[in-house]
Design an enzyme around this catalytic site. Structure first.
Site, PDB file in Angstrom:
ATOM      1  N   LYS A 186     -52.463 -47.460 -11.299  1.00 41.90           N
ATOM      2  CA  LYS A 186     -53.302 -46.579 -12.127  1.00 41.90           C
ATOM      3  C   LYS A 186     -54.673 -46.373 -11.482  1.00 41.90           C
ATOM      4  O   LYS A 186     -55.169 -47.234 -10.745  1.00 41.90           O
ATOM      5  CB  LYS A 186     -53.423 -47.109 -13.554  1.00 41.90           C
ATOM      6  CG  LYS A 186     -54.408 -48.219 -13.744  1.00 41.90           C
ATOM      7  CD  LYS A 186     -54.695 -48.399 -15.243  1.00 41.90           C
ATOM      8  CE  LYS A 186     -55.783 -49.443 -15.395  1.00 41.90           C
ATOM      9  NZ  LYS A 186     -56.697 -49.224 -16.464  1.00 41.90           N
TER      10      LYS A 186
ATOM     11  N   LYS B  96     -54.523 -58.602 -13.365  1.00 43.05           N
ATOM     12  CA  LYS B  96     -55.901 -58.870 -12.896  1.00 43.05           C
ATOM     13  C   LYS B  96     -55.949 -60.180 -12.128  1.00 43.05           C
ATOM     14  O   LYS B  96     -56.732 -60.320 -11.190  1.00 43.05           O
ATOM     15  CB  LYS B  96     -56.880 -58.882 -14.072  1.00 43.05           C
ATOM     16  CG  LYS B  96     -57.001 -57.519 -14.741  1.00 43.05           C
ATOM     17  CD  LYS B  96     -58.391 -56.929 -14.711  1.00 43.05           C
ATOM     18  CE  LYS B  96     -58.297 -55.432 -14.969  1.00 43.05           C
ATOM     19  NZ  LYS B  96     -59.490 -54.746 -15.285  1.00 43.05           N
TER      20      LYS B  96
ATOM     21  N   LYS C 224     -61.693 -47.826 -11.850  1.00 48.81           N
ATOM     22  CA  LYS C 224     -63.061 -47.753 -11.324  1.00 48.81           C
ATOM     23  C   LYS C 224     -63.307 -48.796 -10.255  1.00 48.81           C
ATOM     24  O   LYS C 224     -64.151 -48.619  -9.395  1.00 48.81           O
ATOM     25  CB  LYS C 224     -64.160 -47.939 -12.359  1.00 48.81           C
ATOM     26  CG  LYS C 224     -63.789 -48.087 -13.775  1.00 48.81           C
ATOM     27  CD  LYS C 224     -65.028 -48.294 -14.632  1.00 48.81           C
ATOM     28  CE  LYS C 224     -64.654 -48.203 -16.087  1.00 48.81           C
ATOM     29  NZ  LYS C 224     -63.859 -49.359 -16.546  1.00 48.81           N
TER      30      LYS C 224
END
Ligand code: AQP
Length: 338
Positions: free
Chosen positions: A192, A111, A195
């Site tokens: 992956k 992240k 959203k």
């Protein structure tokens, strides 16, 4: 009945990856366990977001979960920030967490790379809040996908450390290993499905034309066909195995083995089966979103039930960590005399 805890972030539309990796298992475990499911809005604040949009995202997440089969009467379904004890326990756990164990977290590294302009302390401390979520309810079981195993390990370490420092309080949560598929991004099958990455996902509430378009455009082979199946084709087979009948999967696998598979046919079949499976979810979602007051009431009811458990835990935690002043009568008298 063992208590199960799990959470999902309202960071965007829930997608088939969330469904196959988490939500369908939540629905299944409701029958045999005492389940607490949280819409973790405090976690969602660790990446850039629009505060004006967050409330609708939270409601849409709740409506999608109920649409998928989460029963808010049987299970506790609530919004994380509505139970303030999460933040309080998080702070206490912050104070017993070694910095090094956070810096090693794979999700933090990923992240931090994805949001280079905003590598905030919340992103680093994310797994501590996750541990607080789980320990607050003294959950015995946590359904996890392989990407969350490292975080659960930290929750177990923190439970052990807390118990060692302050006395036996928390059970060490165990992973509830369930059948979970890892779904890859349709536009880049080496990452992956997420959203927060547009074009990577099929939303659980997507209308049929959108599903068809996304599957039609999904990446298959990027170069010439090689010896082994490409990540894009493997991903389409993962989805086919989840949404289509076993005979259909067998038929397409055979065609692939024989070198006779036409991707256009595979995609068409998959899109058709996904539309069929997702239509009831979308319909229930639309109905719930048209009655938002009811949805808010359901979430308030969930928060009340969650708070009742969280309050008991925090009373015990405050006492054990020395945050309760006690009832000595001598101290105020002495203070007044000076
Ligand atoms: N692609 C995926 N395949 C399988 N499982 C997945 N999960 C997420 N993506 C996939 C599982 O869904 C649960 C809830 O995830 P989350 O919303 O809390 O956070 P996430 O894993 O970070 O999900 P996203 O979609 O990738 O969100 P963003 O883009 O906001 O980071 C978890 O159990 C997760 O394993």
């Amino acid at each position: 009945m063992a208590r199960v805890f799990s959470g999902i972030q309202p960071t965007g539309q829930l997608h088939v990856g969330n469904y196959l990796g988490a939500i369908r298992n939540w629905v299944a475990v409701q029958a045999e366990h005492d389940c607490v499911f949280s819409i973790v809005d405090l976690h969602a604040m660790t990446i850039p977001y629009d505060p004006a949009e967050l409330p609708q995202r939270v409601l849409a997440t709740a409506a999608t979960l109920i649409g998928c089969g989460i029963d808010p009467e049987r299970s506790i379904l609530y919004v994380q920030s509505h139970v303030r004890e999460h933040s309080e326990l998080c702070w206490i756990l912050n104070c017993i967490t070694p910095l090094g164990s956070l810096q090693r977290m794979t999700q933090f590294k990923d992240k931090a790379k994805q949001h280079q302009e905003n590598v905030n302390a919340g992103l680093l401390n994310y797994p501590i809040l996750q541990a607080a979520d789980i320990l607050l309810y003294k959950a015995a079981l946590v359904p996890v996908g392989e990407d969350q195993v490292q975080h659960l390990e930290l929750s177990r370490d923190l439970a052990r450390r807390f118990n060692h420092l302050f006395g036996e309080t928390f059970p060490e949560p165990q992973a509830l290993l369930t059948r979970a598929a890892r779904v890859m991004a349709l536009n880049d099958p080496t990452r992956k499905m997420s959203k927060s990455i547009p074009g990577s996902f099929v939303a659980l509430t997507a209308p049929p034309e959108e599903i068809q378009g996304l599957i039609r455009r999904a990446v298959t082979d990027t170069g010439p066909r090689g010896e082994s199946m490409s990540p894009g084709v493997a991903n389409l087979f993962t989805l086919l195995e989840s949404f289509s009948a076993p005979e259909t999967v067998a038929q397409f696998r055979e065609a692939y083995e024989q070198g006779a598979l036409r991707y256009v046919d595979l995609k068409q079949q998959l899109a058709e089966d996904m539309v069929r499976a997702l239509t009831p979810i979308r319909e229930r979602y639309t109905e719930l979103m048209s009655r938002q007051d009811e949805l808010k009431e359901l979430l308030a009811y969930g928060a009340d039930r969650a708070r009742a458990i969280a309050r008991d835990t925090m009373e015990e935690v405050r006492d054990k960590t020395g945050l309760v002043l006690g009832t000595s009568a001598a101290a105020p008298t002495a203070a007044r005399a000076t």
